[in-house]
Write a protein that holds these residues in place. Structure first.
Motif, short mmCIF file in Angstrom:
data_model
loop_
_atom_site.label_atom_id
_atom_site.label_comp_id
_atom_site.label_asym_id
_atom_site.label_seq_id
_atom_site.Cartn_x
_atom_site.Cartn_y
_atom_site.Cartn_z
N VAL A 225 -12.21 -18.22 45.58
CA VAL A 225 -13.27 -17.57 44.79
C VAL A 225 -14.62 -18.09 45.26
N MET A 226 -15.53 -17.17 45.53
CA MET A 226 -16.88 -17.55 45.98
C MET A 226 -17.90 -17.29 44.88
N GLU A 227 -18.94 -18.10 44.90
CA GLU A 227 -20.08 -17.92 44.01
C GLU A 227 -21.29 -18.50 44.73
N HIS A 228 -22.37 -17.75 44.76
CA HIS A 228 -23.62 -18.21 45.40
C HIS A 228 -23.38 -18.82 46.78
N GLY A 229 -22.55 -18.14 47.58
CA GLY A 229 -22.36 -18.58 48.95
C GLY A 229 -21.53 -19.84 49.13
N GLN A 230 -20.79 -20.20 48.07
CA GLN A 230 -19.91 -21.37 48.18
C GLN A 230 -18.52 -21.02 47.66
N ILE A 231 -17.52 -21.74 48.14
CA ILE A 231 -16.17 -21.60 47.58
C ILE A 231 -16.13 -22.48 46.32
N VAL A 232 -15.83 -21.86 45.19
CA VAL A 232 -15.84 -22.63 43.95
C VAL A 232 -14.43 -22.85 43.38
N GLU A 233 -13.45 -22.17 43.96
CA GLU A 233 -12.09 -22.30 43.45
C GLU A 233 -11.14 -21.82 44.53
N SER A 234 -9.97 -22.46 44.63
CA SER A 234 -8.93 -21.90 45.49
C SER A 234 -7.58 -22.27 44.89
N PHE A 235 -6.64 -21.36 44.99
CA PHE A 235 -5.32 -21.60 44.41
C PHE A 235 -4.29 -20.69 45.05
N ALA A 236 -3.03 -21.09 44.88
CA ALA A 236 -1.92 -20.32 45.45
C ALA A 236 -1.42 -19.29 44.45
N ALA A 237 -0.68 -18.31 44.95
CA ALA A 237 -0.16 -17.23 44.09
C ALA A 237 0.63 -17.79 42.91
N ALA A 238 1.38 -18.87 43.14
CA ALA A 238 2.21 -19.44 42.08
C ALA A 238 1.36 -19.98 40.92
N GLU A 239 0.09 -20.29 41.18
CA GLU A 239 -0.79 -20.85 40.15
C GLU A 239 -1.58 -19.76 39.41
N LEU A 240 -1.35 -18.54 39.81
CA LEU A 240 -2.18 -17.43 39.31
C LEU A 240 -2.26 -17.39 37.79
N GLU A 241 -1.10 -17.51 37.16
CA GLU A 241 -1.06 -17.38 35.70
C GLU A 241 -1.93 -18.45 35.02
N SER A 242 -1.77 -19.69 35.49
CA SER A 242 -2.52 -20.79 34.88
C SER A 242 -4.02 -20.69 35.17
N LYS A 243 -4.39 -19.88 36.15
CA LYS A 243 -5.81 -19.78 36.54
C LYS A 243 -6.48 -18.54 35.94
N THR A 244 -5.74 -17.75 35.20
CA THR A 244 -6.28 -16.46 34.75
C THR A 244 -7.58 -16.60 33.97
N GLN A 245 -7.63 -17.53 33.02
CA GLN A 245 -8.83 -17.66 32.21
C GLN A 245 -10.04 -18.08 33.04
N LYS A 246 -9.81 -19.06 33.91
CA LYS A 246 -10.87 -19.53 34.81
C LYS A 246 -11.37 -18.37 35.68
N LEU A 247 -10.42 -17.59 36.17
CA LEU A 247 -10.78 -16.45 37.02
C LEU A 247 -11.62 -15.43 36.27
N ASN A 248 -11.21 -15.15 35.04
CA ASN A 248 -11.97 -14.20 34.24
C ASN A 248 -13.41 -14.66 34.05
N GLU A 249 -13.56 -15.96 33.84
CA GLU A 249 -14.92 -16.51 33.70
C GLU A 249 -15.70 -16.35 35.01
N LEU A 250 -15.05 -16.70 36.11
CA LEU A 250 -15.74 -16.67 37.41
C LEU A 250 -16.08 -15.25 37.86
#
Ligand SMILES: Nc1ncnc2c1ncn2[C@@H]1O[C@H](COP(=O)(O)OP(=O)(O)OP(=O)(O)O)[C@@H](O)[C@H]1O
Ligand SMILES: [Mg+2]
Length: 253
Positions: A225-250
């Motif tokens: 996930v990028m924001e303002h020209g930087q990588i702010v998050e990275s995760f594998a497909a298996a982590e998708l569920e646990s990252k959903t809320q963070k992703l929605n925010e980002l």
């Protein structure tokens, strides 16, 4: 070259490919003129992986793909393609590292037919001849039907398939795809999803920039996930569920 030499060469390639990423970006900075857009981007894609680059509008995703191709004003840092440093290379030499870039604007030659568009691309790989016209038509029956239609007469979905098909003709093995699902009907998006699955099965390495998270989610092995020209998050497909809320925010979805 003798068969034994060929075998030895092939064996060497295989053992190297197990350890060398298809794409290894470190501390990448990019500028358009005076505008400093990318700030120390680190991103690694292993051979055969599908990686999705997510982010809001203006986050720097297209700039990341353009930087890989050397299509920005200035770049600093390191971009290795199959272990080869490309940061100082001109665009045509980068393409010849068997990289295919499908820009958002697709770049179809409107005065040429589908088939003429497919016959045009040069080869960019020493080892891979690229898909034959027959293979392309097997994969995209729509394009076969429209083989004699002029570029301008193709639907958005057909143009998108043609844009991807064209880079497959070059022998590129690392595909950089910018928002290929954008603005297309669900049935076409499904066709593109099947295409990504097929290409992955054939061993292609794919970096997809996507706004359409639902399209990317079942296809990608990993996400950045990028924001303002930087990588702010990275995760594998298996982590998708646990990252959903963070992703929605980002992503603000
Ligand atoms: N040619 C250019 N000259 C100057 N600034 C640019 C240029 N192209 C893009 N930018 C700026 O660079 C930043 C990143 O743009 P980029 O196109 O990489 O975003 P993106 O993540 O692909 O988003 P989207 O495609 O949704 O616009 C934005 O602030 C944009 O305004
Ligand atoms: Mg973009």
């Amino acid at each position: 070259m003798s068969t034994a030499t060929l075998d030895a060469a092939a064996g060497k390639t295989t053992s190297q490919s197990a350890v060398t990423p298809a794409l290894e970006i470190s501390q990448l900075q990019s500028w358009y003129g005076e505008s400093h857009i990318l700030h120390n981007v680190d991103l690694t894609v292993n051979k055969g992986e599908v990686v999705t680059l997510l982010g809001r509008n203006g986050a720097g995703r297209t700039t990341t793909l353009r930087s890989i191709m050397g299509l920005v004003g200035a770049r600093r840092g390191s971009i290795k393609i199959n272990g080869v440093e490309t940061i100082a290379m001109p665009t045509y030499k980068i393409a010849h590292q068997a990289v295919g870039y499908c820009p958002e604007e697709r770049g179809i030659f409107s005065s040429l037919s589908t088939e003429e568009n497919l016959l045009l691309p040069p080869s960019v790989s020493k080892t891979d001849k690229g898909m034959s016209i027959e293979e392309i038509y097997d994969m995209f029956p729509n394009l076969k039907e429209r083989r004699n239609s002029q570029g301008t007469r193709l639907s958005g979905g057909e143009q998108q398939m043609l844009a991807v098909a064209r880079i497959l003709r070059t022998g590129a093995r690392l595909l950089l795809l910018d928002e290929i699902s954008e603005g297309l009907a669900p049935v076409i998006v499904q066709t593109l999803a099947r295409m990504i699955t097929t290409l992955k099965a054939k061993g292609y390495t794919i970096v997809m920039v996507e706004q359409n998270f639902r399209f990317a989610a079942p296809l990608a092995d990993r996400f950045y996930v990028m924001e303002h020209g930087q990588i702010v998050e990275s995760f594998a497909a298996a982590e998708l569920e646990s990252k959903t809320q963070k992703l929605n925010e980002l992503l603000g979805v």
